[in-house]
Design an enzyme around this catalytic site. Structure first.
Site, PDB file in Angstrom:
ATOM      1  N   TYR A   1       0.770  -1.351   0.068  1.00 52.88           N
ATOM      2  CA  TYR A   1      -0.084  -0.216  -0.077  1.00 52.88           C
ATOM      3  C   TYR A   1       0.899   1.150   0.261  1.00 52.88           C
ATOM      4  O   TYR A   1       1.154   1.938   0.951  1.00 52.88           O
ATOM      5  CB  TYR A   1      -0.967   0.108   1.322  1.00 52.88           C
ATOM      6  CG  TYR A   1      -1.640  -1.354   1.520  1.00 52.88           C
ATOM      7  CD1 TYR A   1      -2.809  -1.746   0.975  1.00 52.88           C
ATOM      8  CD2 TYR A   1      -1.038  -2.234   2.459  1.00 52.88           C
ATOM      9  CE1 TYR A   1      -3.265  -3.042   1.122  1.00 52.88           C
ATOM     10  CE2 TYR A   1      -1.700  -3.346   2.838  1.00 52.88           C
ATOM     11  CZ  TYR A   1      -2.754  -3.777   1.950  1.00 52.88           C
ATOM     12  OH  TYR A   1      -3.395  -5.004   2.230  1.00 52.88           O
TER      13      TYR A   1
ATOM     14  N   ASP B   1     -12.440  -5.489   4.133  1.00 49.62           N
ATOM     15  CA  ASP B   1     -12.738  -5.711   2.751  1.00 49.62           C
ATOM     16  C   ASP B   1     -13.644  -6.729   2.308  1.00 49.62           C
ATOM     17  O   ASP B   1     -14.679  -6.624   1.520  1.00 49.62           O
ATOM     18  CB  ASP B   1     -11.270  -5.521   1.757  1.00 49.62           C
ATOM     19  CG  ASP B   1     -10.578  -4.244   2.037  1.00 49.62           C
ATOM     20  OD1 ASP B   1     -10.977  -3.479   3.006  1.00 49.62           O
ATOM     21  OD2 ASP B   1      -9.643  -3.942   1.352  1.00 49.62           O
TER      22      ASP B   1
ATOM     23  N   GLU C   1       0.826  -7.684   9.107  1.00 44.90           N
ATOM     24  CA  GLU C   1      -0.674  -7.028   8.602  1.00 44.90           C
ATOM     25  C   GLU C   1      -1.729  -7.598   9.501  1.00 44.90           C
ATOM     26  O   GLU C   1      -2.650  -6.715  10.167  1.00 44.90           O
ATOM     27  CB  GLU C   1      -0.860  -7.021   7.266  1.00 44.90           C
ATOM     28  CG  GLU C   1      -2.152  -6.241   6.590  1.00 44.90           C
ATOM     29  CD  GLU C   1      -2.258  -6.335   5.261  1.00 44.90           C
ATOM     30  OE1 GLU C   1      -1.381  -7.097   4.476  1.00 44.90           O
ATOM     31  OE2 GLU C   1      -3.425  -5.838   4.521  1.00 44.90           O
TER      32      GLU C   1
END
Ligand code: 9WN
Length: 451
Positions: A42, A181, A414
Site C-alpha cells: 500500500y 474489505d 498486517e
C-alpha cells in the site's frame, strides 16, 4: 528517533521499550516524507491507518504524528468527505488515481489526488489522543485549532450525506469504506450485484502479485469493487445520487461505533479550542441510540444492516463487539455480547487470547484469508477498549497483551493466523506499529487527568 521526553519512556518496561523502538523503526521505514504508507502493498496514505499511526506516534515523534493528520486532511473534499486514500506518485497499487477519476467530482481537490470513498471515522479520536499524549501540549493545541473545522466538516458530511430517515446510523457504499474489505458480511450484498462482462471495468490487480493470492480477496470481489467505483464515477460522486442508486448500502457496527466515540472526542476537542461541545455530544448520543437497530434479539449479537436487503447481514463478525467500545449497551446486554467472545477466540501461547475477525464456527471462516478469519490488531484495540469500558479489566488487558505478544514474537505483520499466531499479509505494517505503540502506552496521560 526516540524522544527522551516521551511519556512512554519512563512508563514502559525495558522489553516494551525495545518493542516501541522497533515499532518506530517500522514507521520511519514507511515514512514518505509527508505521511506514512501502510506498507509495501500500500504505497499511498490511507485514512484510518493514518489516524492510528498518528495517535501511536504522538508521544514519541509529535512532529510526524501531526504531519500525518495534516497530510490526510489536505485531501479533504469541499463537501467534508475525508478520502480513504491520499495518493502519492507511486504506481504499484490498484486502483490508482487514474482509475478513481475524482476530477469528475466538483467537491474533490485538484491536488492532492484522492480516492472518492471514505473509511471508518476514527480521526477525532486520533487527534484527541495525540493531544493527550503530546510532549508539546501547546503545539498540539495549535493542531487541534487547525483540524477542528475539518473534523466538524467530516462528521457533518457523514450525518448529512450518509444517514437516512433521521436515523443517525452512517452507511457505506463500498466494502472498502467499512475497512473490512472481503468480510463474509458483504457476501450477500455483493452476490446480488450480477454483472455482464461489459459492466466490469477493465483493470489489472497488483495486490495478488505483490502479496500471497491465498491471503487476498477473490477476483469475484474485485470485479464488484471496481464496478462500484465505476458506478460512483458515472454519478460524478454525487452523494444524493449514490445514496439513491448504489446497490451496496450497509450500516456497519464498527464504523458507527467508532463514530460515536469520535463524536465524544470531538466534543472534548471543542472544549479545548473554545467551541461549543454540545452538537458533537448530541451526534454521539444519536448514533449510540441508533446502534440498537443493529441488535438481533434472536442471535443475541450485533450485525451490520443491509439497507438494500432490508435486514441484517448473515455473517457474525468481530465488528459485532464494537458497540461495547461505543458504550452503547446496558450491562445486561454487554454480558450477552461478551459471552459471544468464545466463538471468536483461540488460546495462543501462555495466556494469549487471539480474536479472529470471523467466528471459528462460521462456514466462511478462513484463518489466512484477509477479513475472513485472521487476527487484526485494530479489532483487538477496539474490543480491548470496549471490555475495559464495561469493567472487564483483566480480559481487556489480555486482549491487548495478546496483540502485543503476537507482534513481539513474530513481527509487525498486517494480520495473524488465529490458530498458529503466524504473521500474514504485509510484514512491515505501519498500522500494526501505530496500534502497538498506542496499546503499550494506553491510557494517554490527559485521559487519566480527565477521570
Ligand atoms: C483497500 C491499508 C488498507 C486498510 C484496509 C484494508 C486494506 C485496501 C486494499 O488495506 O484495504 O482500501 O487494497 O486491500 O482492508 O482496512 O486500511 O492498510
Amino acid at each position: 528517533m526516540i524522544n527522551p521526553d516521551a511519556a512512554g519512556v519512563e512508563r514502559l518496561e525495558v522489553s516494551d521499550l525495545e518493542l516501541a523502538k522497533e515499532a518506530l523503526a517500522i514507521l520511519d521505514r514507511n515514512w514518505l516524507g509527508h505521511a506514512t504508507r501502510p506498507g509495501r502493498l500500500y504505497p499511498h496514505q490511507w485514512s484510518w491507518d493514518a489516524a492510528c499511526i498518528a495517535m501511536g506516534r504522538a508521544a514519541w515523534d509529535q512532529g510526524r504524528a501531526e504531519q500525518e493528520l495534516r497530510s490526510l486532511f489536505a485531501g479533504q473534499w469541499d463537501n467534508g468527505l475525508l478520502p480513504h486514500i491520499v495518493f502519492t506518485d507511486a504506481d504499484r497499487y490498484f486502483p490508482g488515481r487514474e482509475f478513481w477519476q475524482t476530477e469528475r467530482a466538483a467537491a474533490a481537490p485538484r491536488s492532492p489526488h484522492t480516492s472518492g470513498i471514505v473509511q471508518p471515522p476514527i480521526h477525532a479520536t486520533a487527534a484527541w489522543r495525540l493531544f493527550c499524549r503530546a510532549p508539546d501540549r501547546s503545539g498540539a493545541k495549535q493542531l487541534l485549532v487547525e483540524l477542528f473545522p475539518g473534523l466538524v466538516a467530516w462528521h457533518g458530511y457523514l450525518y448529512r450525506e450518509r444517514t437516512r430517515d433521521g436515523e443517525g446510523l452512517a452507511e457505506v457504499w463500498h466494502p472498502w469504506e467499512a475497512g473490512m474489505d472481503n468480510s463474509p458480511a458483504w457476501d450477500g450484498a455483493l452476490a446480488r450485484i450480477v454483472l455482464t462482462p461489459e459492466q466490469i471495468p477493465s483493470y489489472e490487480r497488483v495486490d495478488n502479485r505483490i502479496g500471497d493470492p491465498g491471503e487476498r480477496p477473490s477476483d469475484f470481489d474485485y470485479d464488484r469493487y471496481s464496478y462500484l467505483v465505476a458506478r460512483m464515477q458515472e454519478l460524478s460522486y454525487d452523494p444524493a445520487s449514490i445514496r439513491a442508486e448504489c446497490p451496496f448500502a450497509i450500516q456497519p457496527a464498527l464504523f458507527n461505533s467508532l463514530l460515536v466515540q469520535s463524536n465524544r472526542d470531538l466534543a472534548q476537542i471543542a472544549c479545548v479550542v473554545g467551541e461549543d461541545p454540545e452538537p458533537y455530544q448530541a451526534w454521539a448520543d444519536l448514533t449510540a441510540g441508533a446502534l440498537e437497530k443493529l441488535w438481533d434479539e434472536e442471535r443475541r449479537f450485533y450485525f451490520d444492516f443491509d439497507l438494500r436487503a432490508g435486514t441484517w447481514v448473515s455473517a457474525a463478525t468481530a465488528a459485532g463487539f464494537a458497540p461495547l467500545y461505543a458504550g452503547a449497551l446496558s450491562v445486561e446486554r454487554a454480558i450477552m455480547v461478551v459471552d459471544s467472545l468464545v466463538r471468536f477466540s483461540s488460546e495462543l501461547g501462555e495466556d494469549g487470547l487471539a480474536l479472529s475477525c470471523v467466528g471459528h464456527d462460521d462456514p466462511d471462516f478462513r484463518p489466512r484469508l484477509y477479513w475472513r478469519g485472521p487476527v487484526w490488531p485494530i479489532i483487538h484495540w477496539v474490543v480491548s477498549a470496549g471490555l475495559r469500558r464495561y469493567g472487564y479489566t483483566q480480559l481487556a488487558d489480555r486482549v491487548s497483551r495478546t496483540a502485543i505478544e503476537l507482534v513481539r514474537n513474530g513481527g509487525f505483520w498486517e494480520h495473524y493466523n488465529p490458530l498458529t499466531g503466524d504473521g500474514q499479509g504485509d510484514p512491515s505494517f505501519s498500522w500494526t506499529a501505530g496500534l502497538v505503540l498506542d496499546m503499550l502506552d494506553a491510557p494517554p496521560s490527559a485521559e487519566e487527568d480527565r477521570r
